[in-house]
Design a protein around this motif. Structure first.
Motif, PDB file in Angstrom:
ATOM      1  N   ARG A 172      11.922  -2.306   1.496  1.00  0.00           N
ATOM      2  CA  ARG A 172      11.892  -1.946   0.067  1.00  0.00           C
ATOM      3  C   ARG A 172      12.335  -3.122  -0.784  1.00  0.00           C
ATOM      4  O   ARG A 172      12.870  -4.109  -0.275  1.00  0.00           O
ATOM      5  N   LEU A 199       8.572   1.236   1.431  1.00  0.00           N
ATOM      6  CA  LEU A 199       8.542   1.736   0.049  1.00  0.00           C
ATOM      7  C   LEU A 199       7.873   0.760  -0.911  1.00  0.00           C
ATOM      8  O   LEU A 199       7.440   1.160  -1.984  1.00  0.00           O
ATOM      9  N   GLN A 200       7.820  -0.517  -0.584  1.00  0.00           N
ATOM     10  CA  GLN A 200       7.116  -1.538  -1.360  1.00  0.00           C
ATOM     11  C   GLN A 200       6.500  -2.552  -0.391  1.00  0.00           C
ATOM     12  O   GLN A 200       7.101  -2.822   0.651  1.00  0.00           O
ATOM     13  N   SER A 223       1.757   8.791   3.630  1.00  0.00           N
ATOM     14  CA  SER A 223       2.091   8.027   2.425  1.00  0.00           C
ATOM     15  C   SER A 223       3.091   8.771   1.549  1.00  0.00           C
ATOM     16  O   SER A 223       3.546   8.242   0.537  1.00  0.00           O
ATOM     17  N   ASP A 224       3.446   9.983   1.958  1.00  0.00           N
ATOM     18  CA  ASP A 224       4.410  10.787   1.181  1.00  0.00           C
ATOM     19  C   ASP A 224       5.833  10.396   1.565  1.00  0.00           C
ATOM     20  O   ASP A 224       6.569  11.158   2.196  1.00  0.00           O
ATOM     21  N   THR A 225       6.244   9.193   1.181  1.00  0.00           N
ATOM     22  CA  THR A 225       7.574   8.705   1.554  1.00  0.00           C
ATOM     23  C   THR A 225       8.680   9.532   0.900  1.00  0.00           C
ATOM     24  O   THR A 225       9.729   9.764   1.514  1.00  0.00           O
ATOM     25  N   TYR A 260       9.787   2.854   7.545  1.00  0.00           N
ATOM     26  CA  TYR A 260       9.660   3.475   6.227  1.00  0.00           C
ATOM     27  C   TYR A 260       9.432   2.331   5.224  1.00  0.00           C
ATOM     28  O   TYR A 260      10.353   1.557   4.946  1.00  0.00           O
ATOM     29  N   TYR A 264       3.656  -0.905  -0.815  1.00  0.00           N
ATOM     30  CA  TYR A 264       2.897   0.344  -0.720  1.00  0.00           C
ATOM     31  C   TYR A 264       3.815   1.393  -0.099  1.00  0.00           C
ATOM     32  O   TYR A 264       4.951   1.087   0.298  1.00  0.00           O
ATOM     33  N   GLN A 265       3.348   2.626  -0.043  1.00  0.00           N
ATOM     34  CA  GLN A 265       4.150   3.736   0.460  1.00  0.00           C
ATOM     35  C   GLN A 265       3.626   4.159   1.837  1.00  0.00           C
ATOM     36  O   GLN A 265       2.472   4.569   1.959  1.00  0.00           O
TER      37      GLN A 265
END
Length: 347
Positions: free
Chosen positions: A172, A297-298, A313-315, A295, A300-301
């Motif tokens: 992230r 988060l940046q 993609s539902d982080t 995991y 992309y998800q």
């Protein structure tokens, strides 16, 4: 039939003389009744939805057909989960579970990630109706936690959570970096079952060192005034546990002994598995090459499990406790085999 046996035990006039044992029997009985009721309901709903689709087709009503098909898909997912529940028949699968989270190297970044993981598992537990007891927490210097131990109480808690043990990797843009650079952080999760009176674990007291200390973390006026926290170290294995939940040192000592027995039992379970050596080695290094899930988060998800290949993609949902898809896939892979030989990690 197990349910009939539990019903006979519950009808015994002396059943409630041992309240703790009685509660365990009642929890198991309720869980079995719920499983049987779920199977009966799935069968009824299957028949209803098929009938609905047939009526929609007969009347050429595509809306009704679509409604029935959507309901069947939902029912299929539920049936698959019930099937996996039935597979949780290991010696300790039905037991309550201890869950530990430990931050990896990296200071504040990893400690913040560890606290995010802890929240993720507490949210998962709450969504499934499990009770949570907080046993130990060591806060980070600036944010997050260095480590924490919780007990998750409920039927099959260990059976589901045992799939989550391992190293978890986060990518992230760091909220602690003024230059807004991307950071990679690691934290480990360890899961072991609460042992009950069905499982006998003998420990020689001379093999255990006891240390007392002042409780840390939030907790009101009592914290840091008395040495109520207890650490037990099993000298032959090096396994250590800490409990600071209670104000009473005596109660913390008793809880710590339960935790130590549980850890030694979990160690014995691992020894029975062919891949125990690999799993135990993975726990010693909270970093690259040992992660079970990433995991991102940046920029992309993406959350991706590196054992089964399951990804989403539902982080936000995952970090809020939506873990069933990962747990179910891992359980199915262990039960039925198959799955990818290797899974490529995400950047």
């Amino acid at each position: 039939m197990r349910l009939a046996e539990l019903n006979r035990q519950a009808e015994d006039p002396e059943f409630w003389n041992d309240a703790e044992r009685a509660q365990k029997v009642m929890r198991e009985r309720t869980a079995l009744e719920n499983q049987l009721n779920a199977i009966s309901r799935i069968e009824r709903e299957l028949e209803d939805h098929v009938t609905l689709i047939e009526l929609g087709e007969a009347e050429k009503d595509q809306g009704v057909v679509a409604e029935g098909e959507a309901a069947l898909k939902k029912l299929k997912d539920e049936a698959a989960r019930q099937e996996l529940e039935a597979l949780l028949s290991g010696e300790a699968d039905a037991n309550d579970s201890y869950l530990e989270v430990h931050a990896g190297a990296g200071g504040t970044e990893s400690q913040d990630w560890a606290s995010m993981l802890l929240r993720m598992y507490t949210r998962w537990a709450e969504q499934h109706g499990y009770k949570i007891d907080w046993l130990e927490e060591t806060p980070g210097e600036e944010a997050g936690i260095k480590s924490a131990t919780i007990q998750i109480k409920g039927h099959n808690a260990f059976g589901w959570l045992k799939t989550e043990g391992g190293v978890h990797r986060l990518v992230r843009i760091s909220p602690f970096d003024s230059n807004a650079r991307r950071h990679t952080s690691f934290a480990s999760v360890k899961v072991y079952p609460v042992v009950d009176d069905r499982i006998k674990i003998e420990i020689d007291e001379k093999d255990v060192r006891t240390d007392t200390m002042r409780s840390g973390g939030a907790g009101g006026q009592h914290v840091n005034k008395t040495e109520s926290a207890v650490r037990l170290t099993h000298i032959p294995t090096g396994i250590a546990v800490v409990c600071q939940q209670e104000r009473s040192q005596h109660k913390n000592r008793a809880q710590a002994w339960d935790m130590l027995r549980a850890k030694l039992y979990e160690l014995e379970l691992k020894k029975r598995e062919a891949k125990a050596a690999i799993e135990l080695a993975a726990e010693t290094d909270i970093g690259w090459g040992h992660q079970i899930r990433s995991y991102v988060l940046q920029p992309y998800q993406m959350v991706k499990d590196l054992r089964t290949g399951v990804q989403t993609s539902d982080t936000g949902g995952v970090l809020d406790g939506d873990l069933d898809q990962f747990m179910a896939a891992t359980l199915a892979q262990k039960a039925f085999g198959g799955g990818p030989e290797t899974v490529e990690d995400v950047d």
